[in-house]
Design a protein around this motif. Structure first.
Motif, PDB file in Angstrom:
ATOM      1  N   ALA A 159     -18.946 -36.801  29.489  1.00 11.58           N
ATOM      2  CA  ALA A 159     -18.558 -38.162  29.112  1.00 11.58           C
ATOM      3  C   ALA A 159     -19.120 -38.522  27.735  1.00 11.58           C
ATOM      4  CB  ALA A 159     -19.044 -39.154  30.160  1.00 11.58           C
ATOM      5  N   LYS A 160     -20.347 -38.106  27.480  1.00 16.48           N
ATOM      6  CA  LYS A 160     -20.969 -38.356  26.166  1.00 16.48           C
ATOM      7  C   LYS A 160     -20.198 -37.641  25.057  1.00 16.48           C
ATOM      8  CE  LYS A 160     -25.184 -37.263  23.635  1.00 16.48           C
ATOM      9  NZ  LYS A 160     -26.474 -36.564  23.705  1.00 16.48           N
ATOM     10  N   PHE A 161     -19.864 -36.368  25.281  1.00 14.07           N
ATOM     11  CA  PHE A 161     -19.150 -35.597  24.260  1.00 14.07           C
ATOM     12  C   PHE A 161     -17.741 -36.130  24.018  1.00 14.07           C
ATOM     13  CE2 PHE A 161     -21.868 -31.783  25.753  1.00 14.07           C
ATOM     14  CZ  PHE A 161     -22.956 -32.257  25.035  1.00 14.07           C
ATOM     15  N   VAL A 162     -17.054 -36.513  25.079  1.00 13.22           N
ATOM     16  CA  VAL A 162     -15.703 -37.066  24.952  1.00 13.22           C
ATOM     17  C   VAL A 162     -15.746 -38.356  24.138  1.00 13.22           C
ATOM     18  CG1 VAL A 162     -13.814 -38.132  26.238  1.00 13.22           C
ATOM     19  CG2 VAL A 162     -14.762 -35.963  26.999  1.00 13.22           C
ATOM     20  N   LYS A 163     -16.713 -39.203  24.425  1.00 15.71           N
ATOM     21  CA  LYS A 163     -16.851 -40.470  23.694  1.00 15.71           C
ATOM     22  C   LYS A 163     -17.147 -40.210  22.220  1.00 15.71           C
ATOM     23  CE  LYS A 163     -19.431 -44.783  23.772  1.00 15.71           C
ATOM     24  NZ  LYS A 163     -20.492 -45.552  24.431  1.00 15.71           N
ATOM     25  N   GLU A 164     -18.049 -39.268  21.936  1.00 14.20           N
ATOM     26  CA  GLU A 164     -18.360 -38.927  20.546  1.00 14.20           C
ATOM     27  C   GLU A 164     -17.134 -38.380  19.820  1.00 14.20           C
ATOM     28  OE1 GLU A 164     -23.040 -37.674  21.245  1.00 14.20           O
ATOM     29  OE2 GLU A 164     -21.553 -36.115  20.886  1.00 14.20           O
ATOM     30  N   ASP A 165     -16.372 -37.497  20.487  1.00 16.22           N
ATOM     31  CA  ASP A 165     -15.185 -36.915  19.867  1.00 16.22           C
ATOM     32  C   ASP A 165     -14.101 -37.961  19.629  1.00 16.22           C
ATOM     33  OD1 ASP A 165     -16.446 -34.494  19.833  1.00 16.22           O
ATOM     34  OD2 ASP A 165     -15.261 -33.606  21.461  1.00 16.22           O
ATOM     35  N   ALA A 166     -13.936 -38.877  20.567  1.00 11.51           N
ATOM     36  CA  ALA A 166     -12.928 -39.929  20.398  1.00 11.51           C
ATOM     37  C   ALA A 166     -13.280 -40.798  19.193  1.00 11.51           C
ATOM     38  CB  ALA A 166     -12.836 -40.784  21.657  1.00 11.51           C
ATOM     39  N   LYS A 167     -14.546 -41.078  19.029  1.00 18.44           N
ATOM     40  CA  LYS A 167     -14.984 -41.892  17.891  1.00 18.44           C
ATOM     41  C   LYS A 167     -14.822 -41.124  16.573  1.00 18.44           C
ATOM     42  CE  LYS A 167     -18.919 -44.518  16.192  1.00 18.44           C
ATOM     43  NZ  LYS A 167     -20.305 -44.926  16.455  1.00 18.44           N
ATOM     44  N   ARG A 168     -15.177 -39.842  16.606  1.00 14.77           N
ATOM     45  CA  ARG A 168     -15.147 -39.037  15.382  1.00 14.77           C
ATOM     46  C   ARG A 168     -13.738 -38.615  14.978  1.00 14.77           C
ATOM     47  NH1 ARG A 168     -18.947 -33.774  14.192  1.00 14.77           N
ATOM     48  NH2 ARG A 168     -18.495 -33.669  11.986  1.00 14.77           N
ATOM     49  N   TYR A 169     -12.943 -38.181  15.973  1.00 16.63           N
ATOM     50  CA  TYR A 169     -11.630 -37.623  15.671  1.00 16.63           C
ATOM     51  C   TYR A 169     -10.469 -38.526  16.069  1.00 16.63           C
ATOM     52  CZ  TYR A 169     -14.522 -33.453  15.304  1.00 16.63           C
ATOM     53  OH  TYR A 169     -15.507 -32.561  14.974  1.00 16.63           O
ATOM     54  N   GLY A 170     -10.750 -39.583  16.820  1.00 19.27           N
ATOM     55  CA  GLY A 170      -9.704 -40.520  17.211  1.00 19.27           C
ATOM     56  C   GLY A 170      -8.705 -39.952  18.194  1.00 19.27           C
ATOM     57  N   THR A 171      -9.151 -39.097  19.088  1.00 14.48           N
ATOM     58  CA  THR A 171      -8.232 -38.506  20.053  1.00 14.48           C
ATOM     59  C   THR A 171      -8.750 -38.684  21.470  1.00 14.48           C
ATOM     60  OG1 THR A 171      -7.100 -36.489  20.723  1.00 14.48           O
ATOM     61  CG2 THR A 171      -9.306 -36.209  19.839  1.00 14.48           C
ATOM     62  N   GLN A 172      -7.839 -38.799  22.412  1.00 15.62           N
ATOM     63  CA  GLN A 172      -8.205 -38.871  23.809  1.00 15.62           C
ATOM     64  C   GLN A 172      -8.048 -37.511  24.483  1.00 15.62           C
ATOM     65  OE1 GLN A 172      -9.656 -41.512  25.164  1.00 15.62           O
ATOM     66  NE2 GLN A 172      -9.502 -42.449  23.158  1.00 15.62           N
ATOM     67  N   ARG A 173      -7.363 -36.596  23.822  1.00 17.36           N
ATOM     68  CA  ARG A 173      -7.177 -35.245  24.359  1.00 17.36           C
ATOM     69  C   ARG A 173      -8.391 -34.416  23.965  1.00 17.36           C
ATOM     70  NH1 ARG A 173      -2.643 -30.974  22.761  1.00 17.36           N
ATOM     71  NH2 ARG A 173      -2.949 -29.602  24.511  1.00 17.36           N
ATOM     72  N   ASN A 174      -9.093 -33.909  24.947  1.00 17.74           N
ATOM     73  CA  ASN A 174     -10.369 -33.295  24.653  1.00 17.74           C
ATOM     74  C   ASN A 174     -10.608 -32.070  25.540  1.00 17.74           C
ATOM     75  OD1 ASN A 174     -13.307 -32.939  24.474  1.00 17.74           O
ATOM     76  ND2 ASN A 174     -13.201 -34.848  23.328  1.00 17.74           N
ATOM     77  N   PRO A 175     -11.000 -30.930  24.958  1.00 17.89           N
ATOM     78  CA  PRO A 175     -11.235 -29.728  25.759  1.00 17.89           C
ATOM     79  C   PRO A 175     -12.415 -29.862  26.714  1.00 17.89           C
ATOM     80  CG  PRO A 175     -11.932 -29.373  23.505  1.00 17.89           C
ATOM     81  CD  PRO A 175     -11.218 -30.690  23.537  1.00 17.89           C
ATOM     82  N   TRP A 176     -13.292 -30.829  26.488  1.00 15.10           N
ATOM     83  CA  TRP A 176     -14.432 -31.033  27.382  1.00 15.10           C
ATOM     84  C   TRP A 176     -13.988 -31.529  28.753  1.00 15.10           C
ATOM     85  CZ3 TRP A 176     -19.054 -29.110  26.377  1.00 15.10           C
ATOM     86  CH2 TRP A 176     -19.410 -28.868  25.055  1.00 15.10           C
ATOM     87  N   GLN A 177     -12.765 -31.994  28.855  1.00 16.55           N
ATOM     88  CA  GLN A 177     -12.273 -32.515  30.116  1.00 16.55           C
ATOM     89  C   GLN A 177     -11.602 -31.436  30.975  1.00 16.55           C
ATOM     90  OE1 GLN A 177     -10.105 -35.696  28.152  1.00 16.55           O
ATOM     91  NE2 GLN A 177     -11.473 -37.185  29.103  1.00 16.55           N
ATOM     92  N   SER A 178     -11.795 -30.179  30.631  1.00 18.04           N
ATOM     93  CA  SER A 178     -11.256 -29.067  31.411  1.00 18.04           C
ATOM     94  C   SER A 178     -12.080 -28.870  32.681  1.00 18.04           C
ATOM     95  CB  SER A 178     -11.308 -27.780  30.589  1.00 18.04           C
ATOM     96  OG  SER A 178     -10.570 -27.910  29.403  1.00 18.04           O
ATOM     97  N   PRO A 179     -11.495 -28.256  33.704  1.00 18.87           N
ATOM     98  CA  PRO A 179     -12.267 -27.951  34.911  1.00 18.87           C
ATOM     99  C   PRO A 179     -13.381 -26.943  34.594  1.00 18.87           C
ATOM    100  CG  PRO A 179      -9.917 -27.562  35.254  1.00 18.87           C
ATOM    101  CD  PRO A 179     -10.102 -27.859  33.812  1.00 18.87           C
ATOM    102  N   TYR A 180     -14.434 -26.990  35.386  1.00 17.50           N
ATOM    103  CA  TYR A 180     -15.524 -26.038  35.196  1.00 17.50           C
ATOM    104  C   TYR A 180     -16.034 -25.547  36.551  1.00 17.50           C
ATOM    105  CZ  TYR A 180     -18.588 -30.077  36.084  1.00 17.50           C
ATOM    106  OH  TYR A 180     -19.196 -31.166  36.638  1.00 17.50           O
ATOM    107  N   VAL A 181     -16.692 -24.401  36.516  1.00 13.34           N
ATOM    108  CA  VAL A 181     -17.302 -23.832  37.716  1.00 13.34           C
ATOM    109  C   VAL A 181     -18.814 -23.807  37.527  1.00 13.34           C
ATOM    110  CG1 VAL A 181     -15.305 -22.455  38.391  1.00 13.34           C
ATOM    111  CG2 VAL A 181     -16.998 -21.480  36.859  1.00 13.34           C
ATOM    112  N   THR A 182     -19.526 -23.796  38.649  1.00 17.08           N
ATOM    113  CA  THR A 182     -20.979 -23.883  38.632  1.00 17.08           C
ATOM    114  C   THR A 182     -21.581 -22.665  39.317  1.00 17.08           C
ATOM    115  OG1 THR A 182     -20.879 -26.282  38.699  1.00 17.08           O
ATOM    116  CG2 THR A 182     -22.933 -25.283  39.424  1.00 17.08           C
ATOM    117  N   GLY A 183     -22.659 -22.150  38.740  1.00 21.60           N
ATOM    118  CA  GLY A 183     -23.388 -21.039  39.345  1.00 21.60           C
ATOM    119  C   GLY A 183     -24.878 -21.211  39.114  1.00 21.60           C
ATOM    120  N   ALA A 184     -25.674 -20.627  39.980  1.00 24.13           N
ATOM    121  CA  ALA A 184     -27.128 -20.724  39.877  1.00 24.13           C
ATOM    122  C   ALA A 184     -27.723 -19.432  39.334  1.00 24.13           C
ATOM    123  CB  ALA A 184     -27.733 -21.038  41.235  1.00 24.13           C
ATOM    124  N   LEU A 185     -28.798 -19.564  38.577  1.00 23.12           N
ATOM    125  CA  LEU A 185     -29.536 -18.422  38.061  1.00 23.12           C
ATOM    126  C   LEU A 185     -30.787 -18.205  38.913  1.00 23.12           C
ATOM    127  CD1 LEU A 185     -29.299 -19.217  34.242  1.00 23.12           C
ATOM    128  CD2 LEU A 185     -27.960 -17.572  35.542  1.00 23.12           C
TER     129      LEU A 185
END
Length: 87
Positions: A51-77
């Motif tokens: 959410a932080k990165f999307v907000k920063e990108d929208a402010k900087r680049y003026g776009t709502q389409r953002n690769p940070w909003q892609s699905p992600y998977v989680t794993g433990a180390l």
């Protein structure tokens, strides 16, 4: 695209338990959501980072389409940290 690493920090005398999400772009620390457990707690921190990165990108680049909003998977180390990778 970057992987996001999260780590649980237990409570101390001065601070409540929290989770820190970090990647090359930056980091954010959020309070540990006590109603959740396991990787769901870590996903809350990742979602806050996204959410932080999307907000920063929208402010900087003026776009709502953002690769940070892609699905992600989680794993433990083995050391107890979690890694979240976009798919």
């Amino acid at each position: 695209m970057q992987a996001i690493q999260t780590k649980f920090h237990p409570c101390t005398d001065a601070k409540d338990a929290r989770i820190k999400a970090s990647c090359e772009r930056g980091s954010i620390t959020v309070p540990c959501p006590y109603g959740l457990s396991g990787d769901l707690c870590h996903r809350v921190a990742v979602d806050a980072s996204i959410a932080k990165f999307v907000k920063e990108d929208a402010k900087r680049y003026g776009t709502q389409r953002n690769p940070w909003q892609s699905p992600y998977v989680t794993g433990a180390l083995p050391d107890g940290t979690y890694v979240h990778v976009f798919v």
